[in-house]
Design a protein around this motif. Structure first.
Motif, mmCIF file in Angstrom:
data_model
loop_
_atom_site.group_PDB
_atom_site.id
_atom_site.type_symbol
_atom_site.label_atom_id
_atom_site.label_comp_id
_atom_site.label_asym_id
_atom_site.label_seq_id
_atom_site.Cartn_x
_atom_site.Cartn_y
_atom_site.Cartn_z
ATOM 1 N N ASP A 143 -117.973 -82.713 -6.428
ATOM 2 C CA ASP A 143 -118.901 -81.471 -6.549
ATOM 3 C C ASP A 143 -118.868 -81.110 -7.864
ATOM 4 O O ASP A 143 -118.000 -81.025 -8.523
ATOM 5 C CB ASP A 143 -118.074 -80.322 -5.599
ATOM 6 N N LYS A 144 -120.022 -81.479 -8.539
ATOM 7 C CA LYS A 144 -120.432 -81.428 -9.980
ATOM 8 C C LYS A 144 -121.015 -80.074 -10.131
ATOM 9 O O LYS A 144 -121.472 -79.819 -11.341
ATOM 10 C CB LYS A 144 -121.282 -82.377 -10.399
ATOM 11 N N ARG A 145 -121.056 -78.906 -9.442
ATOM 12 C CA ARG A 145 -121.834 -77.681 -9.654
ATOM 13 C C ARG A 145 -121.244 -76.897 -10.776
ATOM 14 O O ARG A 145 -121.794 -76.157 -11.712
ATOM 15 C CB ARG A 145 -121.985 -76.980 -8.502
ATOM 16 N N LYS A 146 -119.700 -77.112 -10.939
ATOM 17 C CA LYS A 146 -119.088 -76.334 -12.084
ATOM 18 C C LYS A 146 -118.552 -77.480 -12.901
ATOM 19 O O LYS A 146 -117.408 -77.156 -13.583
ATOM 20 C CB LYS A 146 -117.980 -75.503 -11.352
ATOM 21 N N GLN A 173 -116.488 -87.171 -2.236
ATOM 22 C CA GLN A 173 -117.727 -86.905 -3.000
ATOM 23 C C GLN A 173 -117.262 -86.013 -3.993
ATOM 24 O O GLN A 173 -116.270 -85.116 -4.207
ATOM 25 C CB GLN A 173 -118.727 -86.235 -2.161
ATOM 26 N N GLY A 181 -113.755 -77.159 -7.684
ATOM 27 C CA GLY A 181 -114.258 -76.221 -6.853
ATOM 28 C C GLY A 181 -113.123 -76.369 -5.653
ATOM 29 O O GLY A 181 -113.626 -76.003 -4.582
ATOM 30 N N GLN A 226 -113.117 -79.753 1.364
ATOM 31 C CA GLN A 226 -113.816 -80.610 0.383
ATOM 32 C C GLN A 226 -113.895 -82.182 0.753
ATOM 33 O O GLN A 226 -112.962 -82.578 1.081
ATOM 34 C CB GLN A 226 -113.804 -80.332 -0.909
ATOM 35 N N LYS A 236 -118.890 -80.645 -16.306
ATOM 36 C CA LYS A 236 -119.949 -81.178 -17.101
ATOM 37 C C LYS A 236 -119.844 -82.608 -17.347
ATOM 38 O O LYS A 236 -118.348 -83.029 -17.332
ATOM 39 C CB LYS A 236 -119.767 -80.395 -18.509
#
Length: 587
Positions: A451-454, A449, A438, A445, A456
């Protein structure tokens, strides 16, 4: 009218007449022993009678306006109003300490807005998220500044005039003063006055012979202390304002072997005053963190307590300055060209190497992780943004959630928390993900941390998320030939530094010390006047009178007068006169 009423009115008139007579009799000797202005009554109208015609109305309007302006100025520059404004300034600083401030931590302000959707708009309208730059706080600050200046300047000139003048002459009747004594002596009046003048000068009174009396005054440091206190308040206000307008403060995390140059782009975070020029006011210097050394208590109830934190650095002043080695410790900053570099934190940065499915190195470096407790249990993220391709040759990004302990208790001995802040048994735990981090959109950003929204998670043989604990030198293999990540046999330490410029700190400190000294002088020093009158009586015997007047009621004045009288009496002893006993000192 009854007889009683007549008697009461007569008594009131007599008291008023006696008070007026006393004031006239004391004259300059009974004047105020301070430079505080006298309170004046406020008239109903400053314009007086309006004369007919346009010219009369204009003159009346001018007198009325100027009169009210003068009255307002007198009120603003009174000490009472200055104290009220100082109290309001203290109250105004309370929300600045309780409410998150934009200039200090914007993240906390945004969290507060999200958690308090009703209060946040109200706080915005009141300026509570930026108290010290708000209109109302600035107004109180400026009014207090003007009030103190308007109060101090005239009092200073008046005090200078008092210092240059002579002590006022003795009033006609010394018996009306609060401290008084008298005796008769066979010593000549001239000799008594000479002895009194020498005695008072010896006691550091400012003395002068005026007619048949000696006038003396002491305790000027009281008024000087009062003026110093208020001047010091102005110095502190100016210093605080200067510090807020021209300050700069930035933070930087540096791993061992890394460096920093004092330019805006080098900072992790930076904030400055509204008049600070970011292009020209940053002091030119640089430094490199050669090594960080932290020592801790090994045994006993204080095991793990820090003993020393030392950042060994090499710094250079200017663009081409020669390198100099020094050590930055807690509360012992590096000072370079008006800037101070403080050591404010430290942690660990494990060195890892990431390879793709073909064994090609796509990332290698020390990854700083943030401490979570006093034993430096740390967490963070490892991000591989460029250079990685999956087994099919497609570009992809990798992300690893990292959990690090410098001293692991061992498997089966509870949760993975560090047992000691030193590097005794380092272990790195990783969770592996692939996809998009992302970061390609250009939005800021948090580097610590993931960002695992996109993204797997990689799966292990059992279909669970891939997780593994690594010792130094061990490697975690990614499934299906996706590559690997190795925890190298190297753990670097990092340190965070705060670089600040506070131009008003030294004047503010000087002002604070001066304010304390001035306040002590104004509270504990008493301004007082003493008169000694020696005249020859009708029977040829000298009559000596001594009297004192203080700014406020104090038991020390009669005691001091008694001591002076006893000393002077030893040089001009009491004449034997049994018919008229010597009076004692009365308060």
């Amino acid at each position: 009218m009854s007889k009683t009423e007549t008697t009461d009115e007569t008594t009131d008139e007599a008291i008023a007449a006696a008070a007026e007579h006393d004031e006239q009799e004391l004259g300059e000797a009974g004047a105020q022993l301070s430079t505080a202005p006298r309170e004046r009554a406020v008239p109903g109208s400053f314009g007086g009678v309006m004369r007919p015609g346009a010219a009369g109305r204009i003159a009346w309007a001018w007198r009325e306006t100027s009169g009210w302006v003068r009255w307002f100025w007198r009120q603003l520059t009174s000490m009472r109003v200055a104290l009220i404004l100082l109290f309001l300034l203290s109250l105004g600083a309370i929300p600045g300490s309780l409410v998150p401030q934009t200039g200090v931590d914007e993240t906390k302000v945004e969290e507060f807005r999200a958690a308090h959707e009703t209060l946040a708009p109200l706080y915005d309208d009141l300026g509570l998220f930026d108290v010290y730059s708000s209109v109302w706080f600035s107004a109180i600050y400026i009014l207090l500044f003007v009030s103190l200046i308007g109060c101090i300047v005239p009092r200073t000139w008046q005090f200078v005039g008092q210092l240059r003048g002579r002590p006022p002459g003795a009033p006609g009747r010394l018996t009306r003063l609060p401290a008084y004594t008298t005796w008769r002596t066979e010593t000549d009046p001239e000799q008594v006055r000479e002895a009194a003048l020498a005695l008072l000068k010896q006691r550091r009174f400012r003395s002068d012979a005026v007619g048949d009396a000696v006038a003396a005054e002491k305790g000027y440091l009281r008024e000087a202390g009062n003026l110093i206190f208020h001047v010091a308040l102005i110095v502190m206000l100016v210093s605080f304002a200067t510090g807020q307008l021209f300050k700069s403060e930035g933070g930087k995390l540096i791993v061992e072997g890394g460096g920093f140059a004092n330019t805006l782009t080098q900072y992790d975070d930076f904030k400055s005053g509204s008049l600070f020029d970011r292009d020209h006011d940053l002091a030119p210097f640089s430094f490199t963190l050669d090594k960080f050394v932290g020592t801790y208590e090994r045994t006993g109830p204080q095991r793990g307590t820090p003993r020393t934190y030392e950042a060994h650095v090499t710094y250079a002043e200017g663009a081409d300055g020669a390198g100099k080695k020094t050590t930055i410790e807690v509360n012992r900053p590096l000072e370079v060209d008006g800037s101070k570099v403080y050591l404010i934190g430290h942690g660990y940065a494990p060195v890892v190497t990431v390879r793709d499915g073909r064994g090609r190195e796509v990332f290698k470096g020390a990854v700083p992780l943030l401490p979570m407790d006093s034993n430096v249990t740390s967490s963070g993220a490892i991000k591989v943004m460029d250079g990685y391709r999956d087994k099919d040759g497609k570009k992809e990004q990798l992300g690893f959630q990292a959990f690090f302990v410098p001293t692991f208790a061992g498997a089966g001995k509870g949760t993975m928390l560090s047992q000691y802040p030193g590097l005794d048994f380092p272990v790195l735990a990783l969770n592996a993900f692939h996809g998009s981090l992302g970061v390609d959109a250009g939005l800021p950003q948090n580097v610590y941390q993931l960002d695992k929204r996109k993204m797997k998670a990689f799966k292990d043989d059992r279909g669970a998320d891939l997780k593994q604990r690594l010792l130094p030198g061990e490697t975690m293999k990614l499934p299906d030939g996706a590559g690997s990540i190795t925890f190298e046999k190297d753990v670097k330490e990092w340190a965070t530094f705060q670089v600040s410029q506070q131009p008003g700190n030294v004047p503010a400190l000087v002002g604070a010390v001066a304010a304390i000294a001035g306040l002590a002088g104004s509270l504990f020093i008493q301004r007082r006047r003493v008169w000694v009158r020696a005249v020859r009586g009708k029977d040829g015997v000298t009559v000596v009178e001594m009297a004192g007047l203080g700014r406020s009621e104090s038991s020390k004045l009669p005691e001091e007068l008694a001591d002076l009288a006893a000393t002077l009496n030893s040089q001009a002893p009491t004449a034997p006169d049994p018919a008229e006993p010597v009076e004692g000192v009365r308060a």
